[in-house]
Design an enzyme around this catalytic site. Structure first.
Site, PDB file in Angstrom:
ATOM      1  N   TYR A 114       0.765  -1.244  -0.150  1.00 27.27           N
ATOM      2  CA  TYR A 114       0.064  -0.035  -0.079  1.00 27.27           C
ATOM      3  C   TYR A 114       0.824   1.219   0.037  1.00 27.27           C
ATOM      4  CZ  TYR A 114      -3.550   3.395   1.748  1.00 27.27           C
ATOM      5  OH  TYR A 114      -4.204   4.516   1.753  1.00 27.27           O
ATOM      6  N   ASP A 146       9.440   2.955  -0.197  1.00 27.40           N
ATOM      7  CA  ASP A 146       8.371   3.739   0.435  1.00 27.40           C
ATOM      8  C   ASP A 146       8.488   3.301   2.055  1.00 27.40           C
ATOM      9  OD1 ASP A 146       6.176   4.612   1.818  1.00 27.40           O
ATOM     10  OD2 ASP A 146       4.931   3.687   0.550  1.00 27.40           O
ATOM     11  N   LYS A 159       4.416   9.143   8.585  1.00 26.20           N
ATOM     12  CA  LYS A 159       4.019   8.660  10.110  1.00 26.20           C
ATOM     13  C   LYS A 159       5.023   9.273  11.057  1.00 26.20           C
ATOM     14  CE  LYS A 159       1.235   4.999   8.494  1.00 26.20           C
ATOM     15  NZ  LYS A 159       1.235   4.159   7.114  1.00 26.20           N
TER      16      LYS A 159
END
Ligand SMILES: *Cc1c(COP(=O)(O)O)cnc(C)c1O
Length: 428
Positions: free
Chosen positions: A144, A239, A267
């Site tokens: 994702y 990522d 994050k």
């Protein structure tokens, strides 16, 4: 455990917010119950509006590696807020966070701040396309990267060829530029790249796949990808929105000794505030506007509150032994859980890298999304609900990772192990 207020709050929310939530997995749909609404959190504990407290392994889906409300982060946010919440003009804070990021990731020579991981990956893809003059990208099934159109694409059945949109609203014209391969399957990647020789701008991946549970790269997988990208002049986008500053200060790239051309972060670097970042080789980053022609912008990008929270967080993570402690706590949990699951008849498979982990309800090992999907999802749902009753807050999906924070105590971990033992016995 009483959830009356949460249930009422959910009903009210559903009137004005689609599904009652602002991000789908929060709705607890895949675990067969209604979400708990949160009142507050501190350290390793999160408390709902009915007054129930839980040991929290969600950690806002990864950012809260210091635990909730670390006093130094709270102080940084408060003092920044007192200076003004946003100016739409540069501040020195942005450079300070950028310097810390470049210091942690030697392949990041320049970095641009954005406000979410989605923005980071979306912009990195655009930049890779602008830099190479190619349109196609390759991603992995089960990875994702946020919800930008070209990344919301799954493999078709059988051999992966051109992508099929995984959401209504994503035009097939966009999806056709996205190739999808099986995670950890280098032969398939090579075949796809050769079939599309000279057309692939970027390969994007999670260096440890944390959005299908916790799937580490097989030995050599990342190195072979790196080599293929070098040979074919493809931009490798790593990522690290989840893994960055999570599995090591220098993320999965430090842990596995591999370097992307572009890196996405998010994050943890926001310390709980909305932040994302993408960075990499100077030669590529200079193509970004206003230096270059690849457009990218954001009203709240580099927001002073978010930068302050990020700086305070990274400075705490940099202290000696931080990641050793995260490792120790996670290994302690692993050891206790493996005793408990080993004694149970229920097939489970625990996978962990540093402070991120997952228990799959199957024999395992899980190396791809197809593997992950073989888990017993009904049993996971029941397990999740009973763990919640025991005061343990896990991610409400079999396909999400759990996260350790520095605030988790030995008592927390012992209580978690005892709860898993108890709950597994009720599932027999
Ligand atoms: C969470 C996540 C994103 C998206 O970040 P948002 O801030 O939710 O937009 C992208 N990539 C990975 C690997 C993630 O875990």
């Amino acid at each position: 455990m009483n959830h009356k207020k949460s249930q009422a709050a959910f009903e009210t929310a559903k009137v004005r917010i689609p599904g009652g939530v602002n991000s789908p997995v929060r709705a607890f749909k895949s675990v067969g119950c209604d979400p708990i609404f949160i009142a507050s959190a501190k350290g390793s504990t999160i408390t709902d509006i009915d007054g129930n407290s839980y040991i929290d392994y969600v950690g806002s889906w990864g950012p809260m590696i210091l635990g909730h409300c670390h006093p130094k982060v709270v102080e940084a946010i408060q003092s920044a807020a007192a200076q003004g919440a946003s100016y739409g003009a540069p501040t020195e804070l942005e450079t300070q966070l950028a310097e810390r990021v470049c210091d942690a990731y030697p392949n990041i020579e320049m970095v641009r701040m954005v406000s979410s991981g989605t923005e980071a990956t979306m912009s990195a893809i655009r930049l890779a396309r602008g830099y190479t003059g190619r349109d196609k990208i390759l991603k992995f099934d089960g990875c994702y990267h946020g919800h930008a159109d070209s990344l919301l694409v799954n493999a078709g059945s059988g051999a992966a060829t051109f992508g099929v949109p995984s959401s209504p609203g994503v035009p097939e014209d966009f999806a056709k530029h996205t190739l999808t391969a099986t995670y950890n399957d280098m032969d398939e990647v090579r075949r796809l790249v050769m079939q599309n020789k000279g057309e692939v701008a970027a390969i994007i991946l999670e260096p440890i796949a944390g959005n299908m549970g916790c799937v580490p790269p097989l030995p050599g997988f990342l190195q072979k990808l790196r080599q293929l990208c070098d040979d074919e002049e493809i931009v490798l986008i790593v990522d690290e929105v989840m893994t960055g500053f999570r599995v090591a200060y220098g993320g999965a790239q430090e842990r596995f000794d591999i370097r992307g051309d572009l890196v996405c972060l998010g994050k943890i670097i926001g310390g709980g505030l909305p932040v994302g970042a993408f960075g990499g080789k100077r030669e590529i980053m200079e193509k970004l506007s206003p230096e270059g022609g690849v457009y990218q912008a954001g009203t709240l990008s580099g927001n002073p509150l978010a930068m302050s929270a990020g700086i305070a967080t990274l400075d705490l993570l940099k202290e000696d032994g931080f990641y050793d402690q995260i490792e120790e706590k996670s290994a302690y949990l692993e050891k206790g859980l493996s005793q408990v699951t080993g004694a149970s008849k229920i097939p489970t498979c625990w996978q962990r890298v540093g402070g991120m982990f997952c228990t799959y309800f199957q024999e395992g090992p899980v190396t791809s999304f197809a593997d992950a999907k073989r888990s017993d999802l009904d049993r996971f749902g029941l397990f999740f609900r009973r763990m919640l009753d025991e005061g343990i807050n896990l991610a409400p999906s079999q396909f999400e990772a759990g996260f350790m924070s520095i605030a988790h105590t030995k008592e927390n971990l012992d209580k978690t192990i005892a709860a898993v033992d108890k709950v597994l016995k009720t599932l027999d």
